[in-house]
Enzyme design. Structure first.
Site, PDB file in Angstrom:
ATOM      1  N   LYS A 209      13.776   4.831  -2.827  1.00  0.00           N
ATOM      2  CA  LYS A 209      12.524   4.872  -3.583  1.00  0.00           C
ATOM      3  C   LYS A 209      11.323   4.698  -2.653  1.00  0.00           C
ATOM      4  O   LYS A 209      10.365   5.465  -2.709  1.00  0.00           O
ATOM      5  CB  LYS A 209      12.529   3.772  -4.666  1.00  0.00           C
ATOM      6  CG  LYS A 209      13.642   3.979  -5.689  1.00  0.00           C
ATOM      7  CD  LYS A 209      13.578   2.972  -6.807  1.00  0.00           C
ATOM      8  CE  LYS A 209      13.931   1.567  -6.365  1.00  0.00           C
ATOM      9  NZ  LYS A 209      15.343   1.419  -5.951  1.00  0.00           N
ATOM     10  N   GLU A 426      48.860  -7.655  -3.432  1.00  0.00           N
ATOM     11  CA  GLU A 426      48.287  -6.338  -3.132  1.00  0.00           C
ATOM     12  C   GLU A 426      49.275  -5.225  -3.455  1.00  0.00           C
ATOM     13  O   GLU A 426      48.877  -4.177  -3.963  1.00  0.00           O
ATOM     14  CB  GLU A 426      47.852  -6.264  -1.662  1.00  0.00           C
ATOM     15  CG  GLU A 426      46.710  -7.208  -1.288  1.00  0.00           C
ATOM     16  CD  GLU A 426      45.522  -7.114  -2.213  1.00  0.00           C
ATOM     17  OE1 GLU A 426      45.228  -6.006  -2.727  1.00  0.00           O
ATOM     18  OE2 GLU A 426      44.876  -8.152  -2.463  1.00  0.00           O
TER      19      GLU A 426
HETATM   20  P1  ADP Z   1      14.793   1.473  -2.161  1.00  0.00           P
HETATM   21  O1  ADP Z   1      13.329   1.389  -1.991  1.00  0.00           O
HETATM   22  O2  ADP Z   1      15.232   2.406  -3.247  1.00  0.00           O
HETATM   23  O3  ADP Z   1      15.492   0.153  -2.255  1.00  0.00           O
HETATM   24  P2  ADP Z   1      14.678   2.420   0.522  1.00  0.00           P
HETATM   25  O4  ADP Z   1      13.717   3.545   0.373  1.00  0.00           O
HETATM   26  O5  ADP Z   1      14.163   1.145   1.060  1.00  0.00           O
HETATM   27  O6  ADP Z   1      15.403   2.147  -0.847  1.00  0.00           O
HETATM   28  O7  ADP Z   1      15.906   2.941   1.376  1.00  0.00           O
HETATM   29  C1  ADP Z   1      16.456   2.172   2.386  1.00  0.00           C
HETATM   30  C2  ADP Z   1      16.936   3.066   3.499  1.00  0.00           C
HETATM   31  O8  ADP Z   1      18.040   3.852   3.096  1.00  0.00           O
HETATM   32  C3  ADP Z   1      15.922   4.067   3.975  1.00  0.00           C
HETATM   33  O9  ADP Z   1      15.086   3.514   4.923  1.00  0.00           O
HETATM   34  C4  ADP Z   1      16.768   5.177   4.556  1.00  0.00           C
HETATM   35  O10 ADP Z   1      17.140   4.854   5.876  1.00  0.00           O
HETATM   36  C5  ADP Z   1      18.019   5.117   3.722  1.00  0.00           C
HETATM   37  N1  ADP Z   1      18.012   6.143   2.681  1.00  0.00           N
HETATM   38  C6  ADP Z   1      18.062   5.937   1.362  1.00  0.00           C
HETATM   39  N2  ADP Z   1      18.080   7.093   0.686  1.00  0.00           N
HETATM   40  C7  ADP Z   1      18.023   8.073   1.615  1.00  0.00           C
HETATM   41  C8  ADP Z   1      17.990   9.498   1.542  1.00  0.00           C
HETATM   42  N3  ADP Z   1      18.031  10.163   0.381  1.00  0.00           N
HETATM   43  N4  ADP Z   1      17.930  10.173   2.700  1.00  0.00           N
HETATM   44  C9  ADP Z   1      17.898   9.520   3.866  1.00  0.00           C
HETATM   45  N5  ADP Z   1      17.913   8.206   4.001  1.00  0.00           N
HETATM   46  C10 ADP Z   1      17.985   7.462   2.889  1.00  0.00           C
HETATM   47 ZN    ZN Z   2      43.759  -8.660  -6.544  1.00  0.00          ZN
END
Ligand code: ADP
Ligand code: ZN
Length: 603
Positions: A209, A426
């Site tokens: 996001k 397991e």
């Molecule tokens: P949120 O705000 O939804 O919690 P973030 O934008 O902080 O998530 O995402 C965290 C990290 O995950 C990003 O900095 C990126 O490295 C990785 N990431 C998440 N979604 C994507 C995507 N669609 N493409 C590339 N990297 C992603």
């Molecule tokens: Zn178990």
């Protein structure tokens, strides 16, 4: 505390100063001998005294030899009368120069007025000090609000572009419109279009996001202001609102721009449902956000992007037209998107030629973008620790499990008896998963602990599925109970190791009844209002059913669990030899992969 003691100190110093002043005025500072009246009389009769200065009851005596003395009389009695009574003859008296000093006008004034005025001055001073203290605190609160708002993250040149976000094509498409508007607002306003002022990004953490919001700013080449809802929840009421005001004021000066509010659910919770705490503060902050957004002139060029993973708790006022009326849902990436995200994050890392990111993507259903980025990072760390120069599949698979369940606990000391119990536990899960067609296939069984688990059975769905039939859930419950039942079957007793399995099984059974309407005798409805109230960290469902229904829900849950249990018990009994075989191999090898597992099950 420190402040109070400082004030007390000031008072003490103040009083000492006054005391000193008075003592100086009364001449106590000089070194003067105190004598009795009898001695004075003797000195007068001996013609030793030059002069006596009378200041009310104090007699300051100067001797002919220059020495100074002091004595006292009763204030009402006159000195001449006194000396007379002591039998000093008038001629001796006339030889002494007697100077009766009336108190000066200033002194008189002070002496008469001071007793009334001093307390008033002291009280006034006290009140003043206290007022100043309170004002100081207020000032600090105000400054606090401002300083925090001042370090609102502002980025003038955001480098993130849509190309940095893999997958999420629907979301990107929705946001492209916003980018176009920010780039060329005139094109839209000329046609009389009203541009949305708020966009809500919905999705669980790690789905990108923040990344998307920054990409919008980057694509449009506008400044990016970001702040997190949780930062607003400060201790002083009114600070949050002032920070919002400040933030929007700055944004208006720099329009067009993006304001990004992360975790808006922290302030945007449904009003009136909060329980205690900083409830007021949240409400004020939320109100201020709404006021600011309503106060935008049409097409002011500011677009507020907010992110949350709890749309269910948001105040409906936030979603009204003119506010966050655009909503963009982010879902867990599908297979192709996962591969794309992995490719993006692998670009900077050396991969061995045989590495297939497609395989990694296949093994990671349900992983978020952040999880996938983390997998590659963990794999790189593992490779570095092995002193290898390129990441291989082995490190990638190891990293997947690490991200999923926490690091391996190879060093944990467990007794042989415990090891045997874990092996059977397991093996129980794995056998059931293998023989139930609905359950996800087994990819790995191990008795090496990871995170909380003593051992684990890794099952992965064959494909990304969005819809699951009832049989899938019942089979899943059977698999979860498999560990418990195997312990029961083999050792005649169960251990605490099955507790989290039971919890998850119960959770599935509850959802079957209350959310999915899969219990035939409870009718086609859901139970429990989804508007959850978070109370002391626990989600408390609003109960929208009667006590007797609650009992029927419990009964239905137990019914499902018993059904799955019977199936699992039956399978374990039929395949007891496979269970023993698997447990034996596990004790030897500790970890069994899918090919070997399939081999064992076939044999
Ligand atoms: P949120 O705000 O939804 O919690 P973030 O934008 O902080 O998530 O995402 C965290 C990290 O995950 C990003 O900095 C990126 O490295 C990785 N990431 C998440 N979604 C994507 C995507 N669609 N493409 C590339 N990297 C992603
Ligand atoms: Zn178990």
């Amino acid at each position: 505390m420190k402040k109070i003691s400082k004030q007390v100190l000031i008072f003490v110093v103040f009083f000492i100063l006054i005391g000193l002043l008075f003592s100086f005025a009364s001449g106590a500072g000089k070194k003067v001998e105190d004598i009795s009246l009898e001695k004075l009389v003797t000195q007068i009769t001996n013609n030793e005294v030059a002069s006596i200065e009378v200041n009310k009851e104090i007699l300051s005596i100067k001797l002919k030899n220059g020495a100074e003395q002091k004595s006292r009389k009763e204030p009402s009695e006159s000195l001449t009368e006194l000396l007379n009574n002591f039998g000093v003859t008038p001629d001796k008296m006339t030889a002494v120069k007697i100077d009766i000093k009336a108190p000066s006008e200033g002194e008189l004034f002070l002496l008469n007025i001071l007793p009334f005025v001093l307390p008033i001055i002291i009280i006034a001073a006290l009140i003043w000090f206290m007022m100043r203290g309170v004002q100081g605190a207020n000032n600090k609160a105000m400054m606090f609000g401002q300083t925090q708002a001042r370090d609102v993250n502002k980025e003038d040149k955001v480098k993130t572009k849509f190309a940095d976000v893999a997958g999420a094509s629907e979301a990107k498409q929705e946001l492209t419109e916003i980018v176009e508007f920010l780039r060329d607002p005139k094109k839209f306003t000329d046609l009389g279009a009203r541009i949305p002022s708020g966009v809500l990004l919905l999705g669980r953490p790690g789905l990108g996001k923040t990344l998307l919001a920054r990409a919008v700013a980057g694509e449009a080449e506008v400044p990016f202001y970001s702040i997190s809802g949780s930062e607003f929840v400060e201790m002083f009421v009114g600070v949050g609102a002032s920070r919002v005001r400040d933030l929007f004021k700055k944004a208006k000066k720099n329009a067009p721009c993006i304001i990004f509010i992360d975790e808006i659910d922290a302030v945007g919770r449904r009003r009136g449902s909060g329980m205690g705490g900083s409830h007021d503060e949240r409400e004020q902050t939320l109100n201020q956000i709404l006021v600011e957004m309503d106060g935008f002139e049409v097409n002011s060029g500011i677009i507020v992007i907010a992110a949350t993973n709890r749309p269910d708790v948001l105040d409906p006022a936030l979603l009204r037209p003119g506010r966050f009326d655009r909503q963009v849902f982010l879902e867990a990436p599908d297979l192709a998107s996962r591969e794309a995200i992995l490719k993006l994050h692998a670009a900077s890392k050396p991969l061995a030629p045989e590495v297939s990111l497609h395989q990694v993507a296949k093994r990671t259903p349900g992983f978020s973008g952040a999880d996938l980025a983390n997998v590659l990072n963990e794999a790189a760390i593992l490779t570095a620790r092995l002193n290898h120069s390129a990441i291989t599949m082995a490190e990638l698979f190891e990293a997947i499990e690490k991200v999923m369940m926490g690091p391996e606990k190879k060093s944990r000391i467990i007794t042989d008896e415990e090891k045997k119990i874990i092996a059977y536990h397991e093996a129980g899960h794995a056998i059931i998963a293998n023989f139930l067609p609905g359950a996800d296939p087994v990819h790995k069984v191990t008795i090496i602990g990871r995170g909380q688990a003593g051992g684990y059975t890794l099952k992965l769905p064959t494909e990304d599925r969005h819809l699951h039939p009832k049989s899938y859930f019942l089979d899943e419950i059977s698999v979860l109970l498999g560990g418990y039942l195997a312990e029961q079957l083999v050792f005649g007793e169960v251990t605490t190791g099955a507790s989290s399995d039971l919890r998850r099984a119960t959770d599935i059974a509850r959802r079957l009844v209350t959310d999915y309407g899969m219990s035939p005798d409870l009718g086609l409805r859901s139970f429990g209002d989804k508007e959850e109230l978070i109370f002391m960290g626990h989600a408390a469902h609003d109960r929208d059913y009667s006590e007797s229904t609650a009992e029927r829900i419990d009964a239905a849950m137990i019914g499902f669990i018993n059904l799955s249990r019977a199936k699992a018990e039956e399978l374990l009994a039929t395949h007891r030899h496979k269970l023993d075989l698997l447990a034996k191999v596990l004790l030897e090898k500790e970890t069994i992969d899918k090919p070997e597992f399939d081999q064992l099950m076939k044999a």
